[in-house]
Design a protein around this motif. Structure first.
Motif, PDB file in Angstrom:
ATOM      1  N   TRP A 241       3.691  -1.001   3.838  1.00 16.38           N
ATOM      2  CA  TRP A 241       2.518  -0.975   2.961  1.00 16.38           C
ATOM      3  C   TRP A 241       2.236   0.464   2.575  1.00 16.38           C
ATOM      4  O   TRP A 241       2.692   1.406   3.228  1.00 16.38           O
ATOM      5  CB  TRP A 241       1.300  -1.550   3.682  1.00 16.38           C
ATOM      6  CG  TRP A 241       1.336  -3.019   3.938  1.00 16.38           C
ATOM      7  CD1 TRP A 241       0.794  -4.012   3.163  1.00 16.38           C
ATOM      8  CD2 TRP A 241       1.923  -3.690   5.074  1.00 16.38           C
ATOM      9  NE1 TRP A 241       1.015  -5.244   3.729  1.00 16.38           N
ATOM     10  CE2 TRP A 241       1.702  -5.075   4.895  1.00 16.38           C
ATOM     11  CE3 TRP A 241       2.608  -3.246   6.200  1.00 16.38           C
ATOM     12  CZ2 TRP A 241       2.137  -6.020   5.824  1.00 16.38           C
ATOM     13  CZ3 TRP A 241       3.054  -4.180   7.121  1.00 16.38           C
ATOM     14  CH2 TRP A 241       2.819  -5.550   6.929  1.00 16.38           C
TER      15      TRP A 241
ATOM     16  N   CYS B 111      -5.179  -0.175   2.271  1.00 18.47           N
ATOM     17  CA  CYS B 111      -4.519  -0.878   3.379  1.00 18.47           C
ATOM     18  C   CYS B 111      -5.125  -0.512   4.728  1.00 18.47           C
ATOM     19  O   CYS B 111      -5.351  -1.379   5.585  1.00 18.47           O
ATOM     20  CB  CYS B 111      -3.030  -0.545   3.413  1.00 18.47           C
ATOM     21  SG  CYS B 111      -2.102  -0.983   1.948  1.00 18.47           S
TER      22      CYS B 111
ATOM     23  N   PHE C 140      -2.990  -8.914   2.961  1.00 17.69           N
ATOM     24  CA  PHE C 140      -1.863  -8.165   3.517  1.00 17.69           C
ATOM     25  C   PHE C 140      -0.538  -8.865   3.235  1.00 17.69           C
ATOM     26  O   PHE C 140       0.465  -8.213   2.928  1.00 17.69           O
ATOM     27  CB  PHE C 140      -2.039  -7.956   5.020  1.00 17.69           C
ATOM     28  CG  PHE C 140      -2.845  -6.753   5.362  1.00 17.69           C
ATOM     29  CD1 PHE C 140      -2.322  -5.485   5.209  1.00 17.69           C
ATOM     30  CD2 PHE C 140      -4.141  -6.883   5.818  1.00 17.69           C
ATOM     31  CE1 PHE C 140      -3.067  -4.359   5.509  1.00 17.69           C
ATOM     32  CE2 PHE C 140      -4.902  -5.771   6.121  1.00 17.69           C
ATOM     33  CZ  PHE C 140      -4.363  -4.504   5.963  1.00 17.69           C
TER      34      PHE C 140
ATOM     35  N   SER D 252      -1.558  -0.930   9.033  1.00 18.88           N
ATOM     36  CA  SER D 252      -1.514  -2.339   8.643  1.00 18.88           C
ATOM     37  C   SER D 252      -0.982  -3.199   9.787  1.00 18.88           C
ATOM     38  O   SER D 252      -1.512  -4.277  10.077  1.00 18.88           O
ATOM     39  CB  SER D 252      -0.639  -2.517   7.393  1.00 18.88           C
ATOM     40  OG  SER D 252      -1.165  -1.787   6.300  1.00 18.88           O
TER      41      SER D 252
END
Length: 321
Positions: A162, A128, A152, A181
């Motif tokens: 995430w 991520c 995403f 993220s």
């Protein structure tokens, strides 16, 4: 916005830092800070890092790690490869046209591959944080990163955030991964314009952090980790209350919203770290090879942290004081 006694100290800085002081703390006219920002390409940190770019468009011959990286050779991760170098140049305010003129996007497309599965650079990979930095750097330089943005949206976890360890089966979000993220999606929304889906994903991720007051776990009500109130520059991938608050400041400016009151305790942590002279001290940065130092040693007055913390408090106090 900043004590008169600190103005000269802050202004006596590399252009990468000075233009942000002029814009965010001194409220200088745009012509002043834009002229300083233009110097990033030709002076100081920015010029030094640009001079270290390889002919193939990379830095240190690798995407995330240097080509000659040996994990057993020295403590810490080296911070010299392409992703870290692009992160720095972007955060320092380099005009992206400088790298576009060097055909950096095309060169990385041709020559750079992720250490994970040899995947192409602008396609991202499975981490991520890495993907977030690639989105941010991609929209800055004009690369096509729409596929990573879609990634995403598909990999947001049920609790709203995430986690880079989703590959190992983690279903609980991470403060670090969630903030990174969000930063990538914010840069996308700034550059391209938010879609309903990117805005919704960002708001859901923000809610994950806000429910925890940027500081605590929901399960125990204790600080999520010892790093949450440890501030250092550059922060790299690490979460802190300061780094999170500065993200929310930027999101607020983009979205035209007031600071969420649930940030109050985190703001208190930032305020408590301010020294009697109005500065913030450098913490203990991550170990690992760097091209060159960009801030002071641990325990000394940090201009970078003073800039970031002071602009967060200025933003917050403009609403709540």
């Amino acid at each position: 916005m900043v004590a008169d006694s600190l103005r000269s100290w802050l202004i006596d800085s590399d252009p990468a830092l000075r233009w942000q002081v002029e814009r965010d703390l001194l409220d200088e006219p745009s012509g002043v800070w834009e002229a300083t920002r233009a110097r990033v390409a030709t002076e100081g940190f920015g010029a030094r890092l640009l001079a270290l770019q390889d002919p193939d468009g990379q830095w240190a011959g690798g995407a995330f790690f240097p080509a000659d990286f040996d994990s057993s050779a020295a403590p810490g991760q080296p911070w010299t490869a392409t992703t870290w170098s692009l992160n720095s140049l972007r955060e320092w305010g380099l005009d992206p046209s400088v790298l576009r003129a060097r055909r950096t996007v095309e060169l990385l497309d041709d020559n750079s591959r992720w250490e994970y599965d040899n995947l192409p650079y602008w396609g991202g990979e499975v981490d991520c944080c890495i993907n977030a930095w690639t989105v941010a750097n991609g929209v800055w330089l004009g690369a096509d990163v729409e596929g990573i943005v879609q990634w995403f949206l598909e990999h947001q976890l049920p609790d709203g955030g995430w986690n880079c360890e989703w590959v190992e089966g983690s279903t609980r979000s991470s403060f670090h991964s969630t903030l990174n993220s969000l930063k990538g999606l914010l840069q996308y929304d700034k550059a391209i314009g938010a879609t309903e889906r990117t805005r919704a994903a960002r708001q859901t991720g923000e809610e994950y952090l806000l429910r925890r007051k940027l500081l605590y776990t929901l399960s125990t009500g204790k600080h999520v980790g010892p790093w949450v109130d440890q501030f250092f520059y550059p922060s790299r991938w690490t979460y802190s209350a300061l780094d999170a608050a500065d993200y929310f400041r930027q999101a607020s400016l983009l979205d035209g919203t007031a600071p969420d009151p649930r940030m109050e305790e985190a703001i208190g942590v930032i305020r408590a770290a301010r020294q009697s002279d109005g500065t913030w001290l450098q913490g203990r940065p991550h170990p690992g090879q760097v091209w060159f130092e960009t801030d002071v040693p641990e325990g000394e007055r940090s201009k970078w942290l003073t800039l970031i913390a002071a602009r967060v408090l200025t933003w917050w106090d403009s609403y709540y004081r």
